[in-house]
Design an enzyme around this catalytic site. Structure first.
Site, short mmCIF file in Angstrom:
data_model
loop_
_atom_site.label_atom_id
_atom_site.label_comp_id
_atom_site.label_asym_id
_atom_site.label_seq_id
_atom_site.Cartn_x
_atom_site.Cartn_y
_atom_site.Cartn_z
CD GLU A 150 -12.55 -14.16 38.33
OE1 GLU A 150 -12.01 -13.71 37.21
OE2 GLU A 150 -11.91 -15.41 38.68
CD GLU A 190 21.72 14.98 40.09
OE1 GLU A 190 22.05 15.85 39.50
OE2 GLU A 190 21.60 14.97 41.29
CB THR A 225 -2.87 -12.50 37.83
OG1 THR A 225 -3.53 -13.70 37.04
CG2 THR A 225 -1.40 -12.88 38.15
CB CYS A 226 -2.78 -7.61 38.61
SG CYS A 226 -1.95 -6.01 39.12
CE LYS A 251 5.72 -7.29 42.41
NZ LYS A 251 5.59 -7.79 40.91
N GLY A 304 7.65 -19.15 34.25
CA GLY A 304 6.61 -18.89 33.06
C GLY A 304 5.37 -18.96 33.30
CD GLU A 308 8.69 -8.88 40.43
OE1 GLU A 308 8.60 -7.96 39.69
OE2 GLU A 308 7.78 -9.56 40.61
CB THR A 336 -1.61 -5.13 35.15
OG1 THR A 336 -1.07 -6.45 35.92
CG2 THR A 336 -2.79 -4.67 35.79
CG HIS A 387 22.01 18.47 42.58
ND1 HIS A 387 22.91 17.14 42.27
CD2 HIS A 387 22.92 18.68 43.69
CE1 HIS A 387 23.96 16.96 43.26
NE2 HIS A 387 24.08 18.11 44.02
N GLY A 430 14.81 -17.46 35.90
CA GLY A 430 15.49 -16.29 36.20
C GLY A 430 14.97 -15.12 35.50
CB CYS A 460 1.15 -6.20 40.36
SG CYS A 460 0.74 -7.03 38.87
CE1 TYR A 481 9.03 -7.75 34.29
CE2 TYR A 481 9.48 -9.53 32.63
CZ TYR A 481 9.13 -8.21 32.89
OH TYR A 481 9.37 -7.37 31.89
P1 NDP Z 1 9.51 -15.12 32.58
O1 NDP Z 1 9.25 -15.61 31.41
O2 NDP Z 1 9.85 -13.76 33.10
O3 NDP Z 1 10.62 -16.00 33.21
C1 NDP Z 1 10.62 -17.35 33.26
C2 NDP Z 1 11.99 -17.95 33.68
O4 NDP Z 1 11.93 -19.33 33.80
C3 NDP Z 1 13.13 -17.71 32.78
O5 NDP Z 1 14.12 -17.53 33.51
C4 NDP Z 1 13.14 -19.07 31.88
O6 NDP Z 1 14.36 -19.38 31.39
C5 NDP Z 1 12.84 -20.01 33.13
N1 NDP Z 1 12.29 -21.16 32.72
C6 NDP Z 1 11.43 -21.64 31.84
N2 NDP Z 1 11.09 -22.66 31.64
C7 NDP Z 1 11.90 -23.31 32.36
C8 NDP Z 1 12.21 -24.93 32.71
N3 NDP Z 1 11.53 -25.73 32.42
N4 NDP Z 1 13.02 -25.10 33.76
C9 NDP Z 1 13.93 -24.11 34.35
N5 NDP Z 1 13.81 -22.76 34.00
C10 NDP Z 1 12.88 -22.41 33.15
O7 NDP Z 1 8.37 -15.84 33.85
P2 NDP Z 1 7.79 -15.62 35.21
O8 NDP Z 1 6.96 -16.59 35.59
O9 NDP Z 1 8.92 -15.08 35.83
O10 NDP Z 1 6.69 -14.20 35.09
C11 NDP Z 1 5.86 -14.41 34.09
C12 NDP Z 1 5.44 -13.26 33.23
O11 NDP Z 1 4.48 -12.45 34.20
C13 NDP Z 1 6.57 -12.29 32.85
O12 NDP Z 1 7.10 -12.74 31.72
C14 NDP Z 1 5.89 -10.99 32.80
O13 NDP Z 1 5.16 -10.81 31.85
C15 NDP Z 1 4.88 -11.11 33.81
N6 NDP Z 1 5.13 -10.70 35.23
C16 NDP Z 1 5.48 -9.21 35.45
C17 NDP Z 1 5.94 -8.71 36.46
C18 NDP Z 1 6.29 -7.22 36.56
O14 NDP Z 1 5.99 -6.55 35.81
N7 NDP Z 1 6.98 -6.66 37.63
C19 NDP Z 1 5.92 -9.32 37.84
C20 NDP Z 1 5.93 -10.77 37.32
C21 NDP Z 1 5.37 -11.31 36.17
P3 NDP Z 1 15.03 -18.74 30.15
O15 NDP Z 1 15.02 -17.56 30.03
O16 NDP Z 1 16.33 -19.53 29.70
O17 NDP Z 1 13.84 -19.19 29.06
#
Ligand code: NDP
Length: 452
Positions: A35, A440, A42-43, A51, A261, A181, A310, A435, A175, A48, A177
């Protein structure tokens, strides 16, 4: 006698890698983990867990206000970011220590260095050659920052956990996760949060009712959500940041955070060079048993870009170790995995969306409940909850359950058992309600609201 230094060498000490290492060691394998950062991945270190701690902190804001209607009064509530960050860091240090102890307690060697593959059985680990019969890649993912003028002035979620002070105003791009958050976290802690999403509606891929409902609730909480918002440049003006949008709009703020992403962290570790096939997105191609194109090299977790959560990585690691070292072959079922967005309010979902189910040609019964949670009858807070069931009309199997509202992640976890078991709507109906709860509603929805 093995001619290798180790039976198994795991690259990456995140949740998946650690689970695989411990289980394999339990099956009698001689195991090491490399490592390069902190054990926990990450988690635990930058995802996670921290966060959720920040998310709890952000919820207190409303709790203090809501408590008044219940007869409580106290002095003016104030918030101190450095205290929160210091306490969060202490907890992450504790968890990091536990992970290390779990490894040593399982007789797994920890090499705190970067590992690079030299051939299918040899790695360079911090300048030292190490050989292994089996290699498991569990290196996770990393925030993806788009190419854009001034992107160097933006941070990712990694840095958001270590800001020296709470920003007065923050622009969050994305837009999904992480964007939702952190919008909830910063907004709840008192910052002005601007959430910029490039498309029509946040949470692409989620049920449309969930997307629309969540967007409405998030805006009600004070987040400035802007859709069709494309950033064209970011500038630094002293300590401040200026974000310019395609439509000419300008937002000045303390912090710009990208949550657009995450990408597999597979660069520069010799994978392609030794013959491990990667997909276009740099994820490692694997079969159902997490085997790569090289027979003795497997890969699990986010670096394979299957379902990037995770618990999925942990299960993939466990299945790998049992299969390769335990004489018990099994693989992970990636269907019907529940997930939660810890936005404010939170979201919990499992199974199919209405749109997915319709696209597969099924006739559906859709059940929906929307209500003000009991807690807010006294508090007066304008927050509503949405629950939705997607039911296959012919078999009456509940294909999907979706919720936006207080406790949604906790409720969906339990409901996921029923959905995974393919329970029918009549079995939901036969389940007595608890209840008064919000949950429910999932067993008391009587009449389909829309039919197709
Ligand atoms: P997500 O894939 O969930 O969301 C990425 C967002 O960024 C989308 O809204 C996407 O838009 C937008 N986007 C992508 N590229 C661009 C760009 N070039 N310019 C502007 N907007 C862009 O990724 P996250 O980073 O939020 O999280 C990564 C992953 O981590 C998640 O998919 C999930 O698997 C994991 N995660 C899980 C959590 C949980 O379980 N609670 C918490 C955090 C992360 P569009 O939809 O239009 O493509």
């Amino acid at each position: 006698m093995s001619t290798f230094d180790y039976d198994l060498f795991v690259v990456g000490g995140g949740s998946g890698g650690v689970r695989a290492a411990r289980i394999a060691a339990g099956h009698g394998a001689k195991v090491a983990v490399a490592e390069e950062s902190r054990v926990g991945g990450t988690c635990v270190i930058r995802g996670c867990v921290p966060k959720k701690l920040l998310s709890y902190a952000a919820h207190f804001h409303e709790d203090f206000e809501d408590a008044r209607a219940y007869g409580w009064s106290s002095g003016e509530a104030t918030f101190d970011w450095p205290t929160l960050i210091a306490n969060k860091d202490k907890e992450i240090d504790r968890l990091n220590g536990i992970y290390k102890k779990l490894l040593s307690g399982s007789n797994v060697a920890l090499l705190e260095s970067r590992a690079v593959l030299l051939d299918p059985h040899t790695l360079d680990v911090g300048g030292k050659k190490v050989t292994a019969k089996e290699i498991l890649i569990a290196v996770g993912g990393w925030p993806e920052m788009p190419v854009l003028p001034g992107i160097e002035f933006a941070i990712s979620s990694n840095e958001a956990f270590h800001l020296p002070r709470l920003p007065k105003d923050v622009v969050i791009v994305g837009g999904g996760y992480i964007a939702l958050e952190f919008a909830g976290i910063f907004n709840g802690l008192g910052a002005r949060a601007h959430l910029l999403y490039r498309g029509e509606q946040i949470l692409r891929g989620f049920d449309n009712d969930v997307r629309n409902f969540a967007a409405t609730e998030i805006v009600k909480k004070g987040v400035n959500l802007r859709t069709h918002a494309d950033v064209v440049k970011i500038e630094a003006i002293g300590e401040r940041r200026r974000v310019t949008l395609k439509d000419g709009g300008i937002i000045d703020c303390d912090v710009v955070m990208y949550a657009t992403g995450r990408s597999p962290k597979t660069d520069g570790m010799g994978l392609r060079e030794v013959g491990v096939e990667l997909a276009k997105d740099a994820s490692i191609k694997v079969d159902a048993f997490s085997k790569t194109s090289i027979g003795n090299i497997h890969a699990i977790g986010d670096c394979t870009n299957r379902v990037n959560l995770t618990p999925v990585a942990i299960k993939e690691g466990h299945a790998y170790a049992d299969t390769v070292f335990g004489g018990k072959s099994w693989c992970v079922d990636h269907a019907t995995i529940a997930s939660a967005v810890f936005s404010h309010p939170p979201i919990g979902v499992v199974g199919r969306t209405e749109e997915e189910a319709r696209a597969s040609g099924l006739a559906l019964d859709i059940y929906k409940a929307e209500f003000k949670p009991l807690k807010h009858t006294l508090s007066g807070r304008d927050e509503r909850t949405l629950m939705k069931l997607v039911v296959d009309r012919e078999s009456q199997v509940v294909l999907g359950a979706h919720m936006v509202g207080m406790d949604a992640p906790e409720i969906i976890q339990a409901l996921a058992i029923a959905v995974k078991m393919r329970a029918t709507k009549s079995q939901f109906d036969a389940t007595m309600a608890v209840h008064p709860t919000a949950a429910e509603e999932f067993v008391t929805m009587r009449t389909p609201v829309a039919a197709a």
